[in-house]
Design a protein around this motif. Structure first.
Motif, PDB file in Angstrom:
ATOM      1  N   ALA A 155       7.187  -6.787   8.259  1.00  0.00           N
ATOM      2  CA  ALA A 155       6.803  -8.189   8.055  1.00  0.00           C
ATOM      3  C   ALA A 155       5.339  -8.297   7.645  1.00  0.00           C
ATOM      4  O   ALA A 155       4.992  -9.051   6.721  1.00  0.00           O
ATOM      5  N   ASP A 156       4.461  -7.545   8.324  1.00  0.00           N
ATOM      6  CA  ASP A 156       3.035  -7.574   7.984  1.00  0.00           C
ATOM      7  C   ASP A 156       2.784  -7.060   6.578  1.00  0.00           C
ATOM      8  O   ASP A 156       1.965  -7.606   5.839  1.00  0.00           O
ATOM      9  N   SER A 157       3.502  -6.019   6.198  1.00  0.00           N
ATOM     10  CA  SER A 157       3.341  -5.452   4.859  1.00  0.00           C
ATOM     11  C   SER A 157       3.804  -6.439   3.781  1.00  0.00           C
ATOM     12  O   SER A 157       3.154  -6.602   2.742  1.00  0.00           O
ATOM     13  N   ILE A 158       4.919  -7.117   4.037  1.00  0.00           N
ATOM     14  CA  ILE A 158       5.409  -8.124   3.088  1.00  0.00           C
ATOM     15  C   ILE A 158       4.393  -9.251   2.962  1.00  0.00           C
ATOM     16  O   ILE A 158       4.031  -9.660   1.858  1.00  0.00           O
ATOM     17  N   THR A 159       3.919  -9.740   4.104  1.00  0.00           N
ATOM     18  CA  THR A 159       2.955 -10.850   4.105  1.00  0.00           C
ATOM     19  C   THR A 159       1.687 -10.473   3.352  1.00  0.00           C
ATOM     20  O   THR A 159       1.208 -11.249   2.510  1.00  0.00           O
ATOM     21  N   GLU A 160       1.143  -9.304   3.636  1.00  0.00           N
ATOM     22  CA  GLU A 160      -0.079  -8.863   2.964  1.00  0.00           C
ATOM     23  C   GLU A 160       0.136  -8.732   1.456  1.00  0.00           C
ATOM     24  O   GLU A 160      -0.706  -9.156   0.656  1.00  0.00           O
ATOM     25  N   ASP A 176      11.194  -7.232  -3.641  1.00  0.00           N
ATOM     26  CA  ASP A 176      11.991  -6.012  -3.669  1.00  0.00           C
ATOM     27  C   ASP A 176      11.517  -5.109  -2.541  1.00  0.00           C
ATOM     28  O   ASP A 176      10.312  -4.897  -2.374  1.00  0.00           O
ATOM     29  N   ILE A 177      12.480  -4.594  -1.786  1.00  0.00           N
ATOM     30  CA  ILE A 177      12.174  -3.706  -0.673  1.00  0.00           C
ATOM     31  C   ILE A 177      12.932  -2.406  -0.898  1.00  0.00           C
ATOM     32  O   ILE A 177      14.164  -2.397  -1.009  1.00  0.00           O
ATOM     33  N   ASP A 178      12.174  -1.333  -0.974  1.00  0.00           N
ATOM     34  CA  ASP A 178      12.748  -0.007  -1.170  1.00  0.00           C
ATOM     35  C   ASP A 178      13.557   0.363   0.084  1.00  0.00           C
ATOM     36  O   ASP A 178      13.076   0.165   1.203  1.00  0.00           O
ATOM     37  N   PRO A 179      14.746   0.899  -0.076  1.00  0.00           N
ATOM     38  CA  PRO A 179      15.568   1.261   1.080  1.00  0.00           C
ATOM     39  C   PRO A 179      14.895   2.277   2.013  1.00  0.00           C
ATOM     40  O   PRO A 179      15.281   2.390   3.172  1.00  0.00           O
ATOM     41  N   ARG A 180      13.896   2.966   1.532  1.00  0.00           N
ATOM     42  CA  ARG A 180      13.203   3.938   2.386  1.00  0.00           C
ATOM     43  C   ARG A 180      12.499   3.275   3.570  1.00  0.00           C
ATOM     44  O   ARG A 180      12.128   3.958   4.520  1.00  0.00           O
ATOM     45  N   VAL A 181      12.331   1.939   3.548  1.00  0.00           N
ATOM     46  CA  VAL A 181      11.699   1.273   4.693  1.00  0.00           C
ATOM     47  C   VAL A 181      12.535   1.461   5.957  1.00  0.00           C
ATOM     48  O   VAL A 181      12.000   1.390   7.059  1.00  0.00           O
ATOM     49  N   TYR A 182      13.820   1.693   5.810  1.00  0.00           N
ATOM     50  CA  TYR A 182      14.687   1.844   6.974  1.00  0.00           C
ATOM     51  C   TYR A 182      14.456   3.170   7.707  1.00  0.00           C
ATOM     52  O   TYR A 182      14.933   3.356   8.819  1.00  0.00           O
ATOM     53  N   ARG A 183      13.708   4.065   7.093  1.00  0.00           N
ATOM     54  CA  ARG A 183      13.375   5.330   7.758  1.00  0.00           C
ATOM     55  C   ARG A 183      12.396   5.096   8.901  1.00  0.00           C
ATOM     56  O   ARG A 183      12.290   5.911   9.799  1.00  0.00           O
ATOM     57  N   ARG A 220       0.826  -1.222   0.000  1.00  0.00           N
ATOM     58  CA  ARG A 220       0.000   0.000   0.000  1.00  0.00           C
ATOM     59  C   ARG A 220       0.854   1.264   0.000  1.00  0.00           C
ATOM     60  O   ARG A 220       0.501   2.250  -0.623  1.00  0.00           O
ATOM     61  N   ASP A 221       2.010   1.212   0.669  1.00  0.00           N
ATOM     62  CA  ASP A 221       2.884   2.389   0.705  1.00  0.00           C
ATOM     63  C   ASP A 221       3.857   2.421  -0.471  1.00  0.00           C
ATOM     64  O   ASP A 221       4.630   3.355  -0.636  1.00  0.00           O
ATOM     65  N   GLY A 222       3.842   1.374  -1.309  1.00  0.00           N
ATOM     66  CA  GLY A 222       4.681   1.330  -2.495  1.00  0.00           C
ATOM     67  C   GLY A 222       6.135   0.966  -2.242  1.00  0.00           C
ATOM     68  O   GLY A 222       6.949   0.980  -3.159  1.00  0.00           O
ATOM     69  N   LEU A 223       6.471   0.602  -1.009  1.00  0.00           N
ATOM     70  CA  LEU A 223       7.865   0.318  -0.676  1.00  0.00           C
ATOM     71  C   LEU A 223       8.253  -1.143  -0.864  1.00  0.00           C
ATOM     72  O   LEU A 223       9.428  -1.481  -0.841  1.00  0.00           O
TER      73      LEU A 223
END
Length: 123
Positions: A69-74, A54-61, A36-39
């Motif tokens: 984990a929930d976002s990946i699973t969903e 693929d995980i956008d590096p901005r997730v580390y913010r 949903r957040d596009g990351l």
């Protein structure tokens, strides 16, 4: 009963002829979904198996591992659901959608009930 037997034979012949090509198309299904957040971007195969993540590096913010984990699973689950829908759509000319869904879900009772209904002329 004879008419039903002929119908079964014709259906079986059509399946033998058309199923290999449809099966190859189904095996090639790949669906990519974004979180949903596009990351996060997840690509799955026809059985919902994860092919690429693929995980956008901005997730580390926002270092919240549970949220990540929930976002990946969903995201993976939504992609898997769409992949299953696509496989069902590909096989629909050969196998009724409800029957194919029951088969993919491992619902043997549902498959058998639908086959029995077909044999009795209810579907």
């Amino acid at each position: 009963m004879q008419a039903y037997a002929e119908e079964l034979r014709a259906t079986f012949a059509r399946l033998q002829e058309e199923a290999p090509a449809v099966h190859e198309k189904a095996r090639a299904v790949q669906i990519t979904e974004k979180s949903r957040d596009g990351l996060i971007s997840a690509t799955v195969g026809p059985r919902g198996d994860l092919i690429r993540l693929d995980i956008d590096p901005r997730v580390y913010r926002r270092p919240d591992s549970r949220e990540l984990a929930d976002s990946i699973t969903e995201t993976v689950h939504r992609a898997a659901e769409k992949a299953q829908d696509r496989v069902i759509e590909l096989f629909e000319p050969l196998i009724p959608a409800e029957q194919m869904k029951a088969h993919l879900d491992g619902d043997l009772g549902g498959v058998l009930d639908q086959m029995a209904a077909q044999m009795l002329g209810e579907k």
